[in-house]
Design an enzyme around this catalytic site. Structure first.
Site, PDB file in Angstrom:
ATOM      1  N   ASP A 215     -55.084  25.903  -2.563  1.00 47.61           N
ATOM      2  CA  ASP A 215     -54.136  26.871  -2.032  1.00 47.61           C
ATOM      3  C   ASP A 215     -52.824  26.841  -2.806  1.00 47.61           C
ATOM      4  OD1 ASP A 215     -53.345  28.871  -0.376  1.00 47.61           O
ATOM      5  OD2 ASP A 215     -53.291  27.675   1.456  1.00 47.61           O
ATOM      6  N   CYS A 256     -59.696  34.092   0.802  1.00 49.15           N
ATOM      7  CA  CYS A 256     -59.370  32.680   0.599  1.00 49.15           C
ATOM      8  C   CYS A 256     -59.036  32.151   1.989  1.00 49.15           C
ATOM      9  CB  CYS A 256     -58.248  32.512  -0.417  1.00 49.15           C
ATOM     10  SG  CYS A 256     -56.845  33.627  -0.232  1.00 49.15           S
ATOM     11  N   SER A 257     -57.834  31.632   2.187  1.00 44.33           N
ATOM     12  CA  SER A 257     -57.437  31.206   3.524  1.00 44.33           C
ATOM     13  C   SER A 257     -56.637  32.308   4.213  1.00 44.33           C
ATOM     14  CB  SER A 257     -56.621  29.911   3.448  1.00 44.33           C
ATOM     15  OG  SER A 257     -56.341  29.406   4.739  1.00 44.33           O
ATOM     16  N   GLY A 259     -55.925  35.160   2.548  1.00 39.10           N
ATOM     17  CA  GLY A 259     -56.411  36.428   2.001  1.00 39.10           C
ATOM     18  C   GLY A 259     -55.382  37.161   1.180  1.00 39.10           C
ATOM     19  N   GLY A 261     -53.049  35.122  -1.699  1.00 38.05           N
ATOM     20  CA  GLY A 261     -52.718  34.475  -2.971  1.00 38.05           C
ATOM     21  C   GLY A 261     -53.873  34.445  -3.951  1.00 38.05           C
TER      22      GLY A 261
END
Length: 413
Positions: A215, A256-257, A259, A261
């Site tokens: 991240d 991703c986490s 949504g 980066g």
């Protein structure tokens, strides 16, 4: 083809060494993003309203990452039911090229897993591609719920919500060492049309899990090869569609986490590389070869004419995205009926019009030397979902990926 790849690479390198540092360019984008977010949070401008997401705390992984009200995916549900999911439709299009469609979504939480499968079930076509760019946990913190059944021959699970239910069964799983990703194929069946009426759903979902990207980070040089290989695989699967060339393809779902980066970085890279001719990326977009043994040969045959047209668009349009010093070129476009026509088009800068669809990179009369396709692409993304490409490291990473692929194409021609 007029204008060599070497010229485009040289021009692109100028952006990396220009007095305007890439970091400052990102901060300009970030400031504009912050202004839009403030306007949305304070209800100062309806164009950037975030009101729906603000009142959906139970369905948001992070309360400060929300979709714009006027650009959010709406679940297909019965009247009066909650249609919210933290996901945004993304459309990017360069002149003379087909639109490329995505959905940028947060990593599902335990409570939103059924909503995620419902979104996939109601996408166009009977084939969906999901790109997951995060581990389920980093350290002791959950980044994404595991929303698929455990591996194994009998791995299957039922996911249900108000008015819908789906059975998800694992068909196969394999590891691709070049892309450093795990590829799973699921059969999605069951359920509902979203209005409470039972409807047959029979869809293949390909899930690509790329776990080596932390991240807020950018990938190192060694991992860039894996990333480019991942893009190639995604685009091989993208070509597995029954739709004709003139119809819209189902979007690739990227998360991703949060949504934003890693997802924004992936989407920017994929779009920009799709505009580069040559074997390193774009020719694989239109590949009719199967990326797995389960591919349907008839499916590839049915869209072969569209594939060839798509490749022609990519080759012809690349000179406009990465122009040479020539001021005018002649473009030959081959239609799906195999007819062709010549178009004389001036090389002009792409920009984003505030008064038009931000998905389209439009042409204007500015000096071509000032055109920065990465800046324009990320600007278009941020207008469709907040915080896309989240920091300067990720922004610079996009330039590095494009330059690397341009250099590979340069060596191959």
């Amino acid at each position: 083809m007029p204008g060599s790849v070497s010229t485009r690479l040289q021009r692109f390198n100028e952006f990396l060494t220009s007095p305007d540092s890439l970091t400052n360019k990102f901060y300009d984008l970030d400031d504009a993003d912050a202004d839009r977010t403030t306007a949305g949070m304070k209800n100062l401008d309806p164009a950037w309203s975030l009101r729906t997401g603000i009142y959906q705390a139970a369905r948001n992984r992070y309360q400060n990452v929300l979709p714009w009200d006027n650009n959010r995916v709406k679940l297909r549900v019965a009247d009066g039911m909650n249609d919210y999911i933290n996901a945004s439709p993304i459309v990017l299009q360069a002149p003379g090229m087909p639109a490329r469609r995505y959905i940028a979504a947060q990593g599902p939480t335990i409570t939103t897993v059924p909503h995620f499968w419902h979104m996939l079930a109601t996408l166009a076509d009977n084939f969906a591609v999901v790109v997951m760019l995060t581990r389920t946990k980093e350290g002791n913190r959950e980044k994404c719920a595991r929303y698929w059944p455990e591996d194994g021959e009998l791995g299957q699970k039922l996911y249900a919500g108000p008015g819908f239910s789906y059975l998800v069964k694992l068909v196969q799983a394999r590891r691709d060492p070049h892309a450093a990703c795990t590829i799973r194929e699921f059969k999605l069946s069951g359920g509902s049309d979203g209005d409470g009426n039972m409807a047959a759903v029979d869809k293949t979902v390909v899930h690509l899990l790329f776990e080596s990207w932390n991240d807020f980070a950018a990938l190192g040089k060694d991992q860039q090869k894996n990333f480019i290989a991942l893009l190639k695989i995604v685009n091989q699967y993208r070509s597995r569609t029954n739709l004709s060339f003139t119809e819209e393809q189902a979007p690739v779902v990227v998360h991703c986490s949060a949504g934003v980066g890693r997802s924004g970085t992936f989407i920017s890279s994929d779009f920009l590389l799709s505009c580069i001719p040559g074997p390193s990326h774009s020719s694989l977009i239109s590949s009719t070869s199967s990326p797995s043994s389960s591919s349907d040969d008839s499916r590839s045959h049915s869209h072969s004419s569209r594939v060839q047209t798509d490749r022609r668009f990519i080759i012809d349009s690349a000179r406009f995205l990465y122009p040479s010093t020539t001021t005018t070129t002649t473009t030959t476009t081959t239609s799906s009926s195999s007819s062709s026509s010549s178009l004389s088009l001036p090389l002009k800068r792409f920009s984003i019009s505030e008064h038009h669809n931000p998905s389209l990179l439009e042409k204007n009369n500015d000096d071509v030397a000032s055109h920065d396709p990465v800046f324009d692409t990320v600007s278009a993304l941020k207008k469709q979902r907040m915080l896309m490409v989240q920091n300067a490291n990720q922004y610079v990473f996009i330039y590095e990926i494009v330059r690397r692929v341009l250099a590979e194409v340069d060596e191959s021609v």
